[in-house]
Design a protein around this motif. Sequence first.
Motif, PDB file in Angstrom:
ATOM      1  N   GLN A  13      23.241  12.089  19.079  1.00  0.00           N
ATOM      2  CA  GLN A  13      22.634  12.924  18.317  1.00  0.00           C
ATOM      3  C   GLN A  13      21.500  12.251  17.230  1.00  0.00           C
ATOM      4  OE1 GLN A  13      25.995  14.888  16.223  1.00  0.00           O
ATOM      5  NE2 GLN A  13      26.421  16.105  17.920  1.00  0.00           N
ATOM      6  N   PRO A  14      20.458  12.947  16.569  1.00  0.00           N
ATOM      7  CA  PRO A  14      19.610  12.506  15.819  1.00  0.00           C
ATOM      8  C   PRO A  14      20.577  11.763  14.611  1.00  0.00           C
ATOM      9  CG  PRO A  14      19.084  14.738  16.621  1.00  0.00           C
ATOM     10  CD  PRO A  14      20.356  14.732  17.236  1.00  0.00           C
ATOM     11  N   GLY A  16      21.907   9.014  14.745  1.00  0.00           N
ATOM     12  CA  GLY A  16      22.990   8.066  15.449  1.00  0.00           C
ATOM     13  C   GLY A  16      22.416   6.880  15.896  1.00  0.00           C
ATOM     14  N   LYS A  87      15.848   9.399  16.421  1.00  0.00           N
ATOM     15  CA  LYS A  87      15.315  10.616  16.248  1.00  0.00           C
ATOM     16  C   LYS A  87      14.730  11.422  17.655  1.00  0.00           C
ATOM     17  CE  LYS A  87      12.416   8.942  12.356  1.00  0.00           C
ATOM     18  NZ  LYS A  87      10.926   8.665  11.955  1.00  0.00           N
ATOM     19  N   PRO A  88      14.827  12.588  17.810  1.00  0.00           N
ATOM     20  CA  PRO A  88      14.272  13.294  19.051  1.00  0.00           C
ATOM     21  C   PRO A  88      13.119  12.476  19.654  1.00  0.00           C
ATOM     22  CG  PRO A  88      15.056  14.818  17.468  1.00  0.00           C
ATOM     23  CD  PRO A  88      14.948  13.595  16.742  1.00  0.00           C
ATOM     24  N   VAL A 118      18.132  11.520  22.430  1.00  0.00           N
ATOM     25  CA  VAL A 118      18.357  12.011  21.288  1.00  0.00           C
ATOM     26  C   VAL A 118      18.344  13.523  21.284  1.00  0.00           C
ATOM     27  CG1 VAL A 118      18.175  11.591  18.833  1.00  0.00           C
ATOM     28  CG2 VAL A 118      17.454   9.769  20.377  1.00  0.00           C
ATOM     29  N   SER A 119      19.283  14.120  21.211  1.00  0.00           N
ATOM     30  CA  SER A 119      19.560  15.620  20.864  1.00  0.00           C
ATOM     31  C   SER A 119      20.580  16.167  20.142  1.00  0.00           C
ATOM     32  CB  SER A 119      19.178  16.203  22.433  1.00  0.00           C
ATOM     33  OG  SER A 119      19.409  17.617  22.329  1.00  0.00           O
ATOM     34  N   SER A 120      20.529  17.260  19.512  1.00  0.00           N
ATOM     35  CA  SER A 120      21.986  18.098  19.007  1.00  0.00           C
ATOM     36  C   SER A 120      22.324  18.883  20.010  1.00  0.00           C
ATOM     37  CB  SER A 120      21.555  18.355  17.739  1.00  0.00           C
ATOM     38  OG  SER A 120      20.518  19.372  17.754  1.00  0.00           O
TER      39      SER A 120
END
Length: 120
Positions: A13-14, A16, A87-88, A118-120
């Motif tokens: 996740q962003p 992380g 970050k994404p 990197v993604s939620s």
Amino acid sequence: QGQLVESGGGLVQPGGSLRLSCAASGFTFSAYALNWYRQAPGKERELVATISSSAVSTNYADSVKGRFTISRDNAKNTVYLQMNSLKPEDTAVYYCNAHKQRFGVISDYWGQGTQVTVSS
């Protein structure tokens, strides 16, 4: 023949963290500078971080300064990339590279890459 094998990629996740590892074999690891590159879809490969053969000096792309840390353990023939505050836009395939240039002779080894998403 020399070989590099990356590991540690995945989905995070962003905000992380992830730690990438790259294990080397078949060449004199301590004689090589080590680099982490990344390549996002539709973009050119980008140099992210560099560490000298002795680990005395490191350099980072502006986009990752203060968030990523490159390190190496010559006893274990391994280079690491600690990635924090992800970050994404850090999403990419990450590649490690071992590079040596001496007396005009260039030697390079590349890993197969590890995906970081990197993604939620």
